[in-house]
Design a protein around this motif. Structure first.
Motif, mmCIF file in Angstrom:
data_model
loop_
_atom_site.group_PDB
_atom_site.id
_atom_site.type_symbol
_atom_site.label_atom_id
_atom_site.label_comp_id
_atom_site.label_asym_id
_atom_site.label_seq_id
_atom_site.Cartn_x
_atom_site.Cartn_y
_atom_site.Cartn_z
ATOM 1 N N UNK A 149 13.630 -8.186 10.072
ATOM 2 C CA UNK A 149 13.303 -9.425 10.574
ATOM 3 C C UNK A 149 13.084 -10.409 9.422
ATOM 4 N N UNK A 150 13.085 -11.774 9.889
ATOM 5 C CA UNK A 150 13.472 -12.683 8.937
ATOM 6 C C UNK A 150 12.314 -12.985 7.835
ATOM 7 N N UNK A 151 12.605 -13.021 6.620
ATOM 8 C CA UNK A 151 11.707 -13.109 5.659
ATOM 9 C C UNK A 151 11.132 -11.855 5.088
ATOM 10 N N UNK A 152 11.760 -10.744 5.616
ATOM 11 C CA UNK A 152 11.296 -9.256 5.163
ATOM 12 C C UNK A 152 11.610 -9.099 3.678
ATOM 13 N N UNK A 153 10.757 -8.344 2.981
ATOM 14 C CA UNK A 153 11.018 -8.074 1.660
ATOM 15 C C UNK A 153 11.170 -6.430 1.544
ATOM 16 N N UNK A 154 11.427 -5.909 2.775
ATOM 17 C CA UNK A 154 11.475 -4.501 2.671
ATOM 18 C C UNK A 154 12.868 -4.018 2.645
ATOM 19 N N UNK A 155 13.202 -2.669 2.265
ATOM 20 C CA UNK A 155 14.213 -2.182 2.549
ATOM 21 C C UNK A 155 14.661 -1.897 3.886
ATOM 22 N N UNK A 156 15.954 -1.788 4.197
ATOM 23 C CA UNK A 156 16.368 -1.759 5.890
ATOM 24 C C UNK A 156 17.567 -1.115 5.849
ATOM 25 N N UNK A 157 17.803 -0.206 7.012
ATOM 26 C CA UNK A 157 19.182 0.036 7.425
ATOM 27 C C UNK A 157 19.474 -0.377 8.855
ATOM 28 N N UNK A 158 20.422 -1.122 8.836
ATOM 29 C CA UNK A 158 20.671 -1.786 10.078
ATOM 30 C C UNK A 158 22.089 -1.750 10.664
ATOM 31 N N UNK A 159 22.626 -1.989 11.859
ATOM 32 C CA UNK A 159 23.793 -2.069 12.147
ATOM 33 C C UNK A 159 24.216 -3.687 12.260
ATOM 34 N N UNK A 160 25.562 -3.766 11.794
ATOM 35 C CA UNK A 160 26.071 -5.096 11.841
ATOM 36 C C UNK A 160 26.085 -5.573 13.517
ATOM 37 N N UNK A 161 25.038 -6.211 13.865
ATOM 38 C CA UNK A 161 24.829 -6.343 15.549
ATOM 39 C C UNK A 161 25.726 -7.453 15.785
ATOM 40 N N UNK A 162 26.162 -8.367 15.021
ATOM 41 C CA UNK A 162 26.637 -9.587 15.350
ATOM 42 C C UNK A 162 28.207 -9.364 15.468
ATOM 43 N N UNK A 163 28.539 -8.553 14.443
ATOM 44 C CA UNK A 163 30.019 -8.088 14.551
ATOM 45 C C UNK A 163 30.413 -7.083 15.837
ATOM 46 N N UNK A 164 29.196 -6.265 15.903
ATOM 47 C CA UNK A 164 29.442 -5.076 16.947
ATOM 48 C C UNK A 164 29.587 -5.969 18.433
ATOM 49 N N UNK A 165 28.856 -6.823 18.723
ATOM 50 C CA UNK A 165 28.943 -7.594 19.792
ATOM 51 C C UNK A 165 30.104 -8.446 20.029
ATOM 52 N N UNK A 166 30.538 -8.931 19.037
ATOM 53 C CA UNK A 166 31.567 -9.759 18.884
ATOM 54 C C UNK A 166 33.067 -8.855 19.357
ATOM 55 N N UNK B 146 0.782 -1.331 0.099
ATOM 56 C CA UNK B 146 -0.111 -0.131 0.024
ATOM 57 C C UNK B 146 0.852 1.057 -0.116
ATOM 58 N N UNK B 147 2.056 1.208 0.555
ATOM 59 C CA UNK B 147 2.937 2.284 0.749
ATOM 60 C C UNK B 147 4.207 1.962 0.741
ATOM 61 N N UNK B 148 5.161 2.856 0.410
ATOM 62 C CA UNK B 148 6.835 2.566 0.537
ATOM 63 C C UNK B 148 7.226 2.535 1.919
ATOM 64 N N UNK B 149 8.143 1.618 2.219
ATOM 65 C CA UNK B 149 8.271 1.433 3.829
ATOM 66 C C UNK B 149 9.816 1.084 3.789
ATOM 67 N N UNK B 150 10.571 1.529 4.760
ATOM 68 C CA UNK B 150 11.867 1.237 5.105
ATOM 69 C C UNK B 150 12.117 0.900 6.413
ATOM 70 N N UNK B 151 12.772 -0.004 6.868
ATOM 71 C CA UNK B 151 12.916 -0.715 8.125
ATOM 72 C C UNK B 151 14.151 -0.109 8.631
ATOM 73 N N UNK B 152 14.040 0.659 9.873
ATOM 74 C CA UNK B 152 15.342 1.318 10.586
ATOM 75 C C UNK B 152 15.837 0.502 11.777
ATOM 76 N N UNK B 153 16.972 0.275 11.813
ATOM 77 C CA UNK B 153 17.594 -0.256 13.201
ATOM 78 C C UNK B 153 17.475 -1.693 13.255
ATOM 79 N N UNK B 154 16.116 -2.411 12.540
ATOM 80 C CA UNK B 154 15.737 -3.679 12.662
ATOM 81 C C UNK B 154 15.312 -4.121 11.752
#
Length: 336
Positions: A158-175, A148-156
């Protein structure tokens, strides 16, 4: 007509002795510069004279929202009082303004019901696109709007998402955060997280566990899962760590770190271990023994999220195509 109150389109119609619909038609013709609606010259002139008499100007913003031709986007955050999201919001607003758009913000407090209400409200107001920070159990809600509307996910994401997103490399960060603590000689390192299916938190736990295993410290792995916002449970973890030989604690979120620091202060605990978390605050800058933290690239979060959304609004990135941007971490310290 009472001129002390704001003049409305109904007032203009009443004064001119015509219907509200006729006034709306004249306004539309004036704005388009053409006669889309057939209104006589005599009636048009009468309506214009009443408008001039009361210096009436239509509410362009409200009309744009109704027509869907506005230049407004919606941003749905978990908690704008959180320093990270507050700073990201300010940067999103700055970048959005560069495109000639404005922003409406909504908070979820990590509640899927509130997220659903916020998204529906913004969608019903005709915003051109949404930047959303998903919360637990919000996947189906967000997916129901993706056509229905353009969506971008921020910070998080989720599995199977077909949406654009901007996230941190969380695993590398914690490692890397765990690795820095190990380099300092710490071995008994604990991790304070949440019991959740949120991808970013799970990846941070994975980064901690993998680095501990790589360093031969698998038997020292200890992860705590207090309920979201439960200060009492975080306090128990801190009190136990103070008398249990814990050498370092990593907090999976900025909010958890604040609760941990609060527990230390309230219980007059001379911090017995190293302190590490995601993001920094002025409170942590005066932490006497120094603190490691992941510095999240806030401006990049905002810039990429707005750019991706604008591409989708313009149709440049249409259909099911999505772009997922993963930002590298930076590890810094407050040591002085």
């Amino acid at each position: 007509m009472n001129t002390e109150k704001k003049v409305t389109i109904n007032d203009i119609a009443r004064e001119a002795g015509v219907s509200r619909t006729l006034v709306s038609s004249v306004l539309c013709n004036m704005q388009l510069g053409e006669k889309r609606y057939r209104v006589s010259e005599e009636t048009t002139q009468k309506i214009k004279e009443v408008m001039a008499k009361y210096d009436y100007h239509p509410n362009n913003s409200a009309r744009a929202l109704r027509s869907g031709n506005n230049r407004i986007i919606g941003v749905v955050l978990s908690d704008i009082s959180n320093r990270f999201f507050a700073e990201v919001s300010r940067n999103i607003e700055d970048w959005t303004n560069k495109y000639g758009y404005m922003v409406i913000f909504s908070n979820t407090d990590e509640n899927a019901g509130k997220l659903a209400e916020g998204v529906e409200l913004l969608y019903s107001r005709g915003v051109q696109g949404l930047i959303i920070v998903p919360c637990l159990h919000s996947e189906k809600i967000i997916d129901s709007y993706k056509s229905k509307i353009p969506i971008v996910l921020l910070d998080r994401d989720y599995a199977g998402s077909e949406l654009c997103s901007v996230v941190l490399d969380n695993k590398k960060s914690a490692s890397e955060l765990t690795g820095r603590l190990i380099e300092r000689g710490h071995r008994n390192i604990e991790f304070v997280s949440y019991s959740t299916t949120l991808k970013n938190i799970i990846e941070r736990e994975d980064g901690y566990r993998s680095e501990m295993r790589k360093s031969g410290l698998e038997t020292n792995i200890k992860v705590h899962h207090p309920e979201y916002g439960n200060y009492g449970q975080v306090e128990e973890i801190i009190l136990h760590a103070a008398g249990n030989g814990t050498e370092a604690i990593i907090f999976a979120t900025y909010h958890l770190a604040l609760l941990g620091r609060r527990a230390m202060i309230h219980n007059n605990i001379k911090v017995p271990c190293a302190f590490a978390c995601f993001n920094n605050s002025d409170t942590f800058d005066i932490y006497e023994r120094g603190m490691l933290y992941v510095k999240q690239p806030i401006e990049k979060f905002a810039k990429h999220a707005v750019e991706l959304l604008m591409k989708r609004i313009s149709g440049e990135k249409a259909g099911s195509e999505c772009e997922k941007i993963v930002l590298p971490p930076e590890i810094e310290t407050t040591e002085i």
